[in-house]
Design a protein around this motif. Structure first.
Motif: not given
Length: 383
Positions: A228-231, A237-239, A263-264
Motif C-alpha cells: 500500500l502506497p498510503i497507510s 502504518p506498514t505492510d 510507533d509500531f
C-alpha cells in the motif's frame, strides 16, 4: 441493477496477471466519467483515494464533475483521527466542499445527506479483514442509496490480504459494525467483489438492491501481493502490520496490547505479566490512539518488525499468551466474540484446544463460503 465493467484481455491469463501494469478502478476514468455527466456527486473517500499522487476529489473537480460533498468514514477525510474517534462535519479548506461525517452520530447516510445527490462514489483502500470498518461503511452507503433511489459506483482497489481465505465465518446471532456480514475474518475479496456479494446475496436491509456499478482494476489478481502506497489508517502504518492484522487482531478482545499507542502498532504484542517476552514497550497516547490499552504500563512481549510476516491467520501467538497468562476469567474481554464472529472460539481456547482442532471447526462454513465467493470474483483466483 448491477453492471460490472471488466477489462478485456486478448493475451493469456498468465500474461495479463503478470505483465500488465496495475490500473486502479479510480484510474480508469473512461469507464465511469460518462456516468457522472450532469449528475450531483457525493464521494465516500479518505486519504487513500488517490490516482497516482492526486486525490480523487481534485481529479474529478478538474474534469468538471459536479462534486457536491465528501462523506468521511472512521479516521476522517484525511485519515488522521484516532481509532474509534467520533468524526465531525467540516469543510475542506482546499476545495470548500462540505465534509459530512458518517462515523459520528450515525454511520449510515441519512435521507437528508443524500437528497442533493444523484450518485455516490466509494473509493477507499481496504485490507481484506472482516472487522476493518470501511466495508461496513460501504454496506451502509449502498443500503442508504438503495432506499433513496441513488446510484453507487465502487472504484476497486487491491486487497493486500486477498491471496487467501481463513477464519471463522460470522454466526447469525452476532452483529456489530465490525461484524456485519456472514463472511470469514479473512474474506479474500476486493471491496468491489464484496459489494457485488452484499448486493446479490440480499444482505442489505429488507433485501433492497443497490443500483451498483463496480469499476474493476486491470493488472491485478488474487495471486499477487500489494504494497500500500498510503497507510489505510493510523494503526496500520506498514505492510507488515497489515499482513499481521488478521492474526494479531484477535488480541483486541483480550488484555494483551497490540501496540496501540506506540510507533509500531500491530507489529508487537505484550502484557505486563507475560513471562517469556524478549521486547518491552509502554503504550502512550498518540495520533493513532487517544486512550491506548495498558496506557503507561510496561508491557513485555514479542516484536515482529524485524521479520517479514507471512500471509496467514496464525493462532499460535494467542494460544501461547493465553496459556502463559492463564487466568481465563480476565484474559478475554467480551469483544472477542464480536471480533471472531462466534462464541465458540473463546470457549475452544479456554478448553485448551490446539490451533488445528480450532481451525477444523471452521471448515464446513469456510467451504460453503468459498463456493459462494467464486460467483463474485472479478480477478484470477489463488486456487
Amino acid at each position: 441493477m448491477i453492471r460490472v465493467l471488466l477489462s478485456l484481455c486478448i493475451f493469456s491469463l498468465f500474461a495479463c496477471s503478470h505483465a500488465q501494469e496495475l490500473e486502479l478502478g479510480a484510474s480508469r476514468m473512461d469507464q465511469y466519467l460518462h456516468l457522472l455527466e450532469n449528475k450531483r456527486v457525493g464521494l465516500v473517500v479518505n486519504q487513500t483515494s488517490v490516482i497516482n499522487t492526486t486525490h480523487l476529489v481534485d481529479t474529478l473537480l478538474s474534469r468538471g464533475v459536479n462534486v457536491v460533498k465528501v462523506m468521511a468514514p472512521e479516521h476522517g477525510f484525511r485519515g488522521e483521527a484516532p481509532d474509534g474517534a467520533k468524526i465531525d462535519d467540516a469543510k475542506d479548506e482546499k476545495t470548500g466542499l462540505p465534509i459530512i461525517s458518517i462515523y459520528g452520530k450515525s454511520k449510515k447516510p441519512s435521507p437528508e445527506m443524500l437528497e442533493d445527490l444523484d450518485v455516490l462514489i466509494f473509493d477507499i483502500q481496504d485490507v481484506g479483514i472482516r472487522f476493518y470498518t470501511f466495508i461496513s461503511t460501504m454496506h451502509y452507503v449502498m443500503e442508504a442509496a438503495a432506499e433513496n433511489g441513488k446510484k453507487v459506483i465502487v472504484l476497486d482497489r487491491p486487497n493486500p490480504n486477498g491471496m487467501y481465505v481463513d477464519g471463522p465465518v460470522k454466526d447469525d446471532d452476532i452483529n456489530s459494525f465490525v461484524a456485519m456480514h456472514p463472511i470469514p475474518v479473512v474474506h479474500g475479496l476486493t471491496v468491489g467483489e464484496l459489494a457485488l456479494m452484499i448486493n446479490a446475496e440480499g444482505w442489505l436491509k429488507d433485501g433492497v438492491k443497490s443500483d451498483l456499478t463496480v469499476i474493476s482494476m486491470a493488472g491485478w489478481d488474487h495471486t499477487k501481493t500489494y504494497s500500500l502506497p498510503i497507510s489505510p489508517s493510523p494503526n496500520l502504518p506498514t505492510d507488515n502490520a497489515i499482513t499481521l492484522y488478521p492474526s494479531l487482531g484477535f488480541f483486541e478482545g483480550t488484555v494483551v496490547s497490540v501496540g496501540r499507542g506506540t510507533d509500531f502498532p500491530f507489529e508487537v504484542i505484550g502484557h505486563p505479566d507475560y513471562s517469556k517476552g524478549t521486547f518491552s514497550f509502554t503504550p502512550k497516547p498518540n495520533q493513532g490512539s487517544k486512550y491506548p490499552p495498558l496506557e503507561d504500563e510496561l508491557c513485555v512481549g514479542k516484536f515482529f518488525g524485524n521479520e517479514t510476516a507471512k500471509h496467514e491467520l496464525n493462532l499460535s501467538y494467542l494460544l501461547e499468551y493465553h496459556n502463559d497468562l492463564k487466568d481465563d476469567t480476565t484474559f478475554f474481554r467480551p469483544y472477542i466474540n464480536i471480533l471472531s464472529g462466534t462464541k465458540s472460539f473463546k470457549e475452544q481456547v479456554e478448553l485448551g484446544w490446539t490451533e488445528e482442532q480450532i481451525k477444523a471447526t471452521w471448515q464446513p462454513k469456510l467451504n460453503a463460503y468459498k463456493a459462494m465467493r467464486k460467483k463474485y470474483l472479478l480477478y484470477s483466483d489463488f486456487e
